[in-house]
Design a protein around this motif. Structure first.
Motif, PDB file in Angstrom:
ATOM      1  N   GLU A   1     104.921  25.555  12.103  1.00  6.28           N
ATOM      2  CA  GLU A   1     105.817  25.510  10.945  1.00  6.28           C
ATOM      3  C   GLU A   1     106.609  24.206  10.905  1.00  6.28           C
ATOM      4  N   ARG A   2     107.078  23.778  12.076  1.00  9.64           N
ATOM      5  CA  ARG A   2     107.830  22.514  12.119  1.00  9.64           C
ATOM      6  C   ARG A   2     106.926  21.329  11.806  1.00  9.64           C
ATOM      7  N   ILE A   3     105.709  21.360  12.327  1.00 13.78           N
ATOM      8  CA  ILE A   3     104.780  20.269  12.033  1.00 13.78           C
ATOM      9  C   ILE A   3     104.445  20.240  10.544  1.00 13.78           C
ATOM     10  N   ALA A   4     104.296  21.402   9.950  1.00  8.61           N
ATOM     11  CA  ALA A   4     104.037  21.457   8.505  1.00  8.61           C
ATOM     12  C   ALA A   4     105.186  20.823   7.725  1.00  8.61           C
ATOM     13  N   ALA A   5     106.408  21.069   8.164  1.00 11.30           N
ATOM     14  CA  ALA A   5     107.565  20.466   7.491  1.00 11.30           C
ATOM     15  C   ALA A   5     107.568  18.951   7.650  1.00 11.30           C
ATOM     16  N   VAL A   6     107.203  18.470   8.834  1.00 14.95           N
ATOM     17  CA  VAL A   6     107.123  17.027   9.047  1.00 14.95           C
ATOM     18  C   VAL A   6     106.050  16.418   8.156  1.00 14.95           C
ATOM     19  N   ARG A   7     104.902  17.090   8.066  1.00 14.51           N
ATOM     20  CA  ARG A   7     103.840  16.602   7.171  1.00 14.51           C
ATOM     21  C   ARG A   7     104.341  16.547   5.722  1.00 14.51           C
ATOM     22  N   GLN A   8     105.111  17.533   5.347  1.00 18.57           N
ATOM     23  CA  GLN A   8     105.636  17.551   3.981  1.00 18.57           C
ATOM     24  C   GLN A   8     106.610  16.399   3.753  1.00 18.57           C
ATOM     25  N   MET A   9     107.433  16.077   4.748  1.00 19.76           N
ATOM     26  CA  MET A   9     108.340  14.927   4.614  1.00 19.76           C
ATOM     27  C   MET A   9     107.560  13.628   4.497  1.00 19.76           C
ATOM     28  N   HIS A  10     106.468  13.515   5.257  1.00 20.13           N
ATOM     29  CA  HIS A  10     105.611  12.335   5.129  1.00 20.13           C
ATOM     30  C   HIS A  10     105.054  12.239   3.711  1.00 20.13           C
ATOM     31  N   LYS A  11     104.601  13.360   3.168  1.00 22.80           N
ATOM     32  CA  LYS A  11     104.059  13.371   1.811  1.00 22.80           C
ATOM     33  C   LYS A  11     105.119  12.956   0.795  1.00 22.80           C
ATOM     34  N   ILE A  12     106.328  13.475   0.971  1.00 21.49           N
ATOM     35  CA  ILE A  12     107.418  13.133   0.045  1.00 21.49           C
ATOM     36  C   ILE A  12     107.725  11.641   0.088  1.00 21.49           C
ATOM     37  N   LEU A  13     107.755  11.084   1.290  1.00 19.23           N
ATOM     38  CA  LEU A  13     108.134   9.674   1.443  1.00 19.23           C
ATOM     39  C   LEU A  13     107.031   8.717   1.015  1.00 19.23           C
ATOM     40  N   TYR A  14     105.769   9.101   1.264  1.00 21.07           N
ATOM     41  CA  TYR A  14     104.700   8.106   1.179  1.00 21.07           C
ATOM     42  C   TYR A  14     103.548   8.453   0.237  1.00 21.07           C
ATOM     43  N   ARG A  15     103.475   9.653  -0.283  1.00 16.58           N
ATOM     44  CA  ARG A  15     102.283  10.029  -1.046  1.00 16.58           C
ATOM     45  C   ARG A  15     102.579  10.456  -2.490  1.00 16.58           C
ATOM     46  N   GLU A  16     103.828  10.590  -2.841  1.00 20.34           N
ATOM     47  CA  GLU A  16     104.146  11.123  -4.170  1.00 20.34           C
ATOM     48  C   GLU A  16     104.731  10.088  -5.116  1.00 20.34           C
ATOM     49  N   GLY A  17     104.793   8.841  -4.714  1.00 21.27           N
ATOM     50  CA  GLY A  17     105.278   7.786  -5.603  1.00 21.27           C
ATOM     51  C   GLY A  17     106.752   7.878  -5.948  1.00 21.27           C
ATOM     52  N   ARG A  18     107.529   8.523  -5.111  1.00 21.04           N
ATOM     53  CA  ARG A  18     108.953   8.686  -5.389  1.00 21.04           C
ATOM     54  C   ARG A  18     109.733   7.431  -5.009  1.00 21.04           C
ATOM     55  N   THR A  19     110.878   7.250  -5.641  1.00 24.24           N
ATOM     56  CA  THR A  19     111.843   6.283  -5.129  1.00 24.24           C
ATOM     57  C   THR A  19     112.445   6.842  -3.845  1.00 24.24           C
ATOM     58  N   LEU A  20     113.060   5.969  -3.067  1.00 22.88           N
ATOM     59  CA  LEU A  20     113.663   6.445  -1.827  1.00 22.88           C
ATOM     60  C   LEU A  20     114.768   7.454  -2.099  1.00 22.88           C
ATOM     61  N   GLU A  21     115.543   7.239  -3.125  1.00 23.04           N
ATOM     62  CA  GLU A  21     116.619   8.181  -3.432  1.00 23.04           C
ATOM     63  C   GLU A  21     116.058   9.542  -3.831  1.00 23.04           C
ATOM     64  N   ASP A  22     114.984   9.554  -4.614  1.00 22.28           N
ATOM     65  CA  ASP A  22     114.351  10.823  -4.967  1.00 22.28           C
ATOM     66  C   ASP A  22     113.800  11.521  -3.727  1.00 22.28           C
ATOM     67  N   ALA A  23     113.211  10.724  -2.821  1.00 18.39           N
ATOM     68  CA  ALA A  23     112.660  11.301  -1.600  1.00 18.39           C
ATOM     69  C   ALA A  23     113.761  11.921  -0.745  1.00 18.39           C
ATOM     70  N   LYS A  24     114.898  11.261  -0.645  1.00 19.14           N
ATOM     71  CA  LYS A  24     116.017  11.822   0.114  1.00 19.14           C
ATOM     72  C   LYS A  24     116.428  13.183  -0.440  1.00 19.14           C
ATOM     73  N   ALA A  25     116.515  13.285  -1.756  1.00 23.42           N
ATOM     74  CA  ALA A  25     116.907  14.558  -2.375  1.00 23.42           C
ATOM     75  C   ALA A  25     115.856  15.632  -2.115  1.00 23.42           C
ATOM     76  N   ALA A  26     114.583  15.266  -2.190  1.00 25.15           N
ATOM     77  CA  ALA A  26     113.525  16.245  -1.955  1.00 25.15           C
ATOM     78  C   ALA A  26     113.515  16.726  -0.513  1.00 25.15           C
ATOM     79  N   ILE A  27     113.803  15.832   0.419  1.00 27.67           N
ATOM     80  CA  ILE A  27     113.862  16.236   1.833  1.00 27.67           C
ATOM     81  C   ILE A  27     115.046  17.158   2.076  1.00 27.67           C
ATOM     82  N   ALA A  28     116.166  16.894   1.422  1.00 29.95           N
ATOM     83  CA  ALA A  28     117.318  17.794   1.540  1.00 29.95           C
ATOM     84  C   ALA A  28     116.977  19.181   0.999  1.00 29.95           C
ATOM     85  N   ALA A  29     116.219  19.234  -0.098  1.00 31.18           N
ATOM     86  CA  ALA A  29     115.812  20.525  -0.655  1.00 31.18           C
ATOM     87  C   ALA A  29     114.830  21.234   0.270  1.00 31.18           C
TER      88      ALA A  29
END
Length: 262
Positions: A206-234
């Motif tokens: 479960e923790r590894i899945a969350a880390v993979r999701q953070m990687h996806k948010i930061l590097y695979r979804e085309g987000r700005t860094l500020e958007d990525a920060k908000a998504a990781i908080a969510a």
């Protein structure tokens, strides 16, 4: 008395626990403190205002606590502090801090610092860090816990590397590396998540899945860094079992000063 070889030169003002061993031709200066169980091999120089904890192994030809290589340094009584159970291999150089920063270079516990590695002034090295041969930390670098730095890696001044990250062989690191990431190259690129390292540290699926999701948010979804920060908080609310991991990432991103590796 400590087990000091008769050819070693230990200043009478140095403070060595009675269990400390010092090998042939080593030199220990007056402002050095070494705690119980630490062994110093042959031809090691330990100088400056240097404090070394318990059960460290310092191999031959190390230079510990020398004046730093900052041209602004004028011999101020800055410090080097080394924790417990570190292995410091041949020809490693560890320098004292500068008054322009925190005036201390800090190395934590249980680190494995391999031959010819260098830790520059005012660096902070956490716990359980591996630095492979010829890895070099410029001044003011911060390395989190459980980081692996590959051989022949150079880290630019003021770079931060987050916990559980891994830096591949012969990489040039000039931007901050977020926690959990696997990076390499020159120019540096993020290759994925340090999954093998996380599994070795008993991260749950479960923790590894969350880390993979953070990687996806930061590097695979085309987000700005500020958007990525908000998504990781969510994400912390969606995956409470990984709340500590998402908090670690959020804290790192908030403190990144050189931009993050992409």
């Amino acid at each position: 008395m400590s087990a000091i070889h008769p050819t070693a030169i230990v200043d009478p003002k140095a403070e060595l626990d009675s269990s400390v061993e010092v090998g042939p031709y080593s030199v220990i200066g007056p402002n050095v403190k070494i705690a119980a169980g630490t062994t110093v091999a042959a031809h090691v120089v330990i100088e400056g205002h240097t404090s070394i904890g318990r059960d460290n192994r310092i191999f031959q030809f190390g230079s510990i606590g020398a004046a730093n290589q900052d041209k602004k340094y004028r011999g101020e009584p800055t410090r080097l502090v080394i924790g417990d159970r570190n292995t410091i291999r041949e020809f490693v150089t560890l320098h004292v801090g500068t008054v322009q920063d925190k005036a201390v270079t800090t190395i934590g516990d249980d680190n494995w610092i391999m031959a010819y590695s260098h830790v520059g002034h005012d660096c902070v090295v956490g716990n359980n860090v591996t630095m492979a041969n010829n890895s070099t930390l410029g001044g003011h670098v911060e390395i989190g816990d459980w980081v692996t730095v590959g051989g022949l890696v150079g880290l630019h001044q003021f770079v931060k590397v987050g916990a559980h990250a891994m830096i591949g062989f012969a990489s040039a690191v000039s931007q901050d590396v977020p926690p959990f990431m696997l990076v390499d190259g020159n120019p540096l690129a993020v290759r994925g998540v340090n999954v093998i390292g996380l599994r070795r540290r008993d991260f749950s699926p479960e923790r590894i899945a969350a880390v993979r999701q953070m990687h996806k948010i930061l590097y695979r979804e085309g987000r700005t860094l500020e958007d990525a920060k908000a998504a990781i908080a969510a994400l912390a609310r969606e995956m409470p079992e990984a709340a500590g991991d998402t908090a670690l990432m959020s804290e790192f991103l908030a403190g990144a000063t050189r931009g993050i590796a992409r």
